[in-house]
Design an enzyme around this catalytic site. Structure first.
Site, PDB file in Angstrom:
ATOM      1  N   ARG A  31      40.817  23.434   9.180  1.00 32.95           N
ATOM      2  CA  ARG A  31      42.120  23.026   9.639  1.00 32.95           C
ATOM      3  C   ARG A  31      43.273  23.889   9.923  1.00 32.95           C
ATOM      4  O   ARG A  31      44.090  23.624  10.784  1.00 32.95           O
ATOM      5  CB  ARG A  31      42.777  22.030   8.521  1.00 32.95           C
ATOM      6  N   LYS A 101      31.371  16.846  -3.860  1.00 34.23           N
ATOM      7  CA  LYS A 101      31.097  16.242  -4.973  1.00 34.23           C
ATOM      8  C   LYS A 101      32.260  15.598  -5.669  1.00 34.23           C
ATOM      9  O   LYS A 101      33.376  16.250  -5.632  1.00 34.23           O
ATOM     10  CB  LYS A 101      30.487  17.170  -5.914  1.00 34.23           C
ATOM     11  N   GLY A 129      23.388  20.053  -5.888  1.00 35.61           N
ATOM     12  CA  GLY A 129      22.651  20.968  -6.530  1.00 35.61           C
ATOM     13  C   GLY A 129      23.515  22.090  -7.103  1.00 35.61           C
ATOM     14  O   GLY A 129      24.771  22.124  -7.100  1.00 35.61           O
ATOM     15  N   LYS A 185      29.288  15.842 -13.268  1.00 30.85           N
ATOM     16  CA  LYS A 185      28.964  17.147 -13.930  1.00 30.85           C
ATOM     17  C   LYS A 185      30.237  17.923 -13.543  1.00 30.85           C
ATOM     18  O   LYS A 185      30.707  18.707 -14.596  1.00 30.85           O
ATOM     19  CB  LYS A 185      27.683  17.903 -13.135  1.00 30.85           C
ATOM     20  N   ASP A 238      22.453  21.162 -11.973  1.00 31.54           N
ATOM     21  CA  ASP A 238      23.986  21.294 -11.703  1.00 31.54           C
ATOM     22  C   ASP A 238      24.669  21.528 -12.709  1.00 31.54           C
ATOM     23  O   ASP A 238      25.680  22.347 -13.034  1.00 31.54           O
ATOM     24  CB  ASP A 238      24.598  20.247 -10.647  1.00 31.54           C
ATOM     25  N   THR A 242      27.222  24.600 -14.018  1.00 32.04           N
ATOM     26  CA  THR A 242      28.844  24.653 -13.716  1.00 32.04           C
ATOM     27  C   THR A 242      29.418  24.425 -15.242  1.00 32.04           C
ATOM     28  O   THR A 242      30.701  24.839 -15.446  1.00 32.04           O
ATOM     29  CB  THR A 242      29.264  23.444 -12.860  1.00 32.04           C
ATOM     30  N   ASN A 250      36.054  24.107 -11.938  1.00 32.50           N
ATOM     31  CA  ASN A 250      36.111  23.107 -13.159  1.00 32.50           C
ATOM     32  C   ASN A 250      36.188  23.769 -14.309  1.00 32.50           C
ATOM     33  O   ASN A 250      37.032  23.305 -15.360  1.00 32.50           O
ATOM     34  CB  ASN A 250      35.052  22.059 -12.975  1.00 32.50           C
ATOM     35  N   VAL A 273      40.336  23.317  -5.044  1.00 35.84           N
ATOM     36  CA  VAL A 273      40.253  22.368  -5.713  1.00 35.84           C
ATOM     37  C   VAL A 273      39.435  22.314  -6.908  1.00 35.84           C
ATOM     38  O   VAL A 273      38.184  22.595  -6.772  1.00 35.84           O
ATOM     39  CB  VAL A 273      39.726  20.875  -4.662  1.00 35.84           C
ATOM     40  N   GLU A 275      37.697  19.637  -8.265  1.00 35.04           N
ATOM     41  CA  GLU A 275      37.556  18.120  -8.127  1.00 35.04           C
ATOM     42  C   GLU A 275      37.307  17.312  -9.144  1.00 35.04           C
ATOM     43  O   GLU A 275      37.637  16.071  -9.128  1.00 35.04           O
ATOM     44  CB  GLU A 275      36.124  17.996  -7.191  1.00 35.04           C
TER      45      GLU A 275
END
Length: 329
Positions: A31, A101, A129, A185, A238, A242, A250, A273, A275
């Site tokens: 962008r 995700k 994944g 997740k 996953d 994470t 996260n 982000v 998410e």
């Protein structure tokens, strides 16, 4: 086949580097005009993936019309912006591989529904994944689920586009399961970060992963996902990754919450982000609508609203005792 990457964040850039590793030309959309210029001239992406020196067969563009002419498009925009970016394209490639995700806030749509509505003529697949962007960009061994809505025919068409010696896709046709694993997740990783930030120990984190997986499974099955999908790379695999590393945005958000930082300050000050923070509210709403108990996800939602982490943990620990396999959590 010609290949493009829609989104030049860390994950999009890592996927571009991976796909281009066999000499294939890859076009990536960004962008920001200055990022397009940097990728094309310096072959770097310092804002999002500074550790990688990009191969020269990766070219960048800021024109969505350029992406519409390709055969396969890996869609790596933030989940909450996927619909608007796809709708802005004048046309769409035959195959869209969704690599973001999340669940769309406001509508509760999974990403494959968002993409199908915006690009009804495209065949949708989901790639998900245990993947940290910097490791994929560095060529470290990685395995993922590639779930194809059009079954084996689509798999045979697009698997060679993404498969590399150190990047191994596994076939599935359970698009819903692949998406739910990745979305849920993210929320559970925030919870594990809180456990780490509060210093509650490894026992607590392991228990949270196991009980969180039970929530993922209950919610997924309520939407038609298969248990074996959620037990695979895009679900349990996953989740384990994470929920155990500060390389996860996260997890890092949750750790900061557990250490006492303000949810409002953290959300307003983050360049990249997390998410799961967007997914948690809509996930709570969808679970309630379906009668699915998700106490850990609900606790994360409460934390993001500003509730005290210690009080939220006490509430979780004071829940009534019951059988481990109780479908009511």
């Amino acid at each position: 086949m010609s290949v493009g990457i829609l989104g030049a964040g860390a994950w999009g850039t890592a996927l571009a580097q991976m796909v281009a590793s066999d000499g294939r030309d890859v076009l990536i959309w960004a962008r920001e005009e200055e990022l397009v210029e940097e990728i094309n001239s310096a072959h770097t992406n310092t804002p999002f993936l500074p550790s990688a020196k990009l191969t020269e067969n990766i070219k960048a563009t800021g024109d969505l019309a350029d992406m519409a002419q390709l055969d396969v498009l890996l869609v790596v925009t933030p989940a909450q912006h996927m619909g608007s970016v796809l709708e802005a394209m004048p046309s769409h490639p035959r195959d869209l591989v969704l690599c973001s995700k999340g669940i769309e806030a406001g509508t509760g749509r999974l990403m494959n529904h968002v993409a199908s509505d915006a690009a009804p003529g495209s065949a949708v697949a989901v790639l998900s994944g245990p993947t940290f962007a910097h490791e994929v960009a560095a060529g470290l061994p990685t395995a993922v689920t590639l779930a194809c809505s059009k079954g084996r025919e689509q798999w045979e068409r697009i698997a060679p586009v993404v498969a590399r010696p150190a990047f191994r896709p596994y076939y599935s046709d359970d698009v819903t399961g692949a998406e739910i694993g990745g979305a849920v997740k993210n929320v559970l990783a925030i919870a594990c970060g809180v456990v780490d930030g509060l210093g509650l120990g490894q026992n607590a984190r392991a228990a949270l992963i196991a009980r969180g997986y039970a929530e993922m499974l209950r919610f997924g099955e309520s939407l038609g996902a298969r248990a074996e999908t959620l037990a695979g790379l895009c679900g349990l695999g996953d989740l384990v990754l994470t929920c155990s590393s500060t390389s996860s945005r996260n997890f890092s958000l949750g750790k900061a919450l557990g250490e006492g930082q303000s949810a409002q300050d953290l959300m307003s000050d983050r360049r990249t982000v997390a998410e799961g923070a967007h997914t948690a509210p809509v996930l709570v709403e969808l679970a309630a609508r379906r009668g699915v108990a998700m106490p850990i996800v609900t606790a994360v939602y409460d934390l993001l609203k500003g509730d005290d982490p210690k009080a939220v943990v006490e509430d979780i620990l004071s829940r009534p005792l019951k059988a481990e396999q109780d479908s009511g959590a």
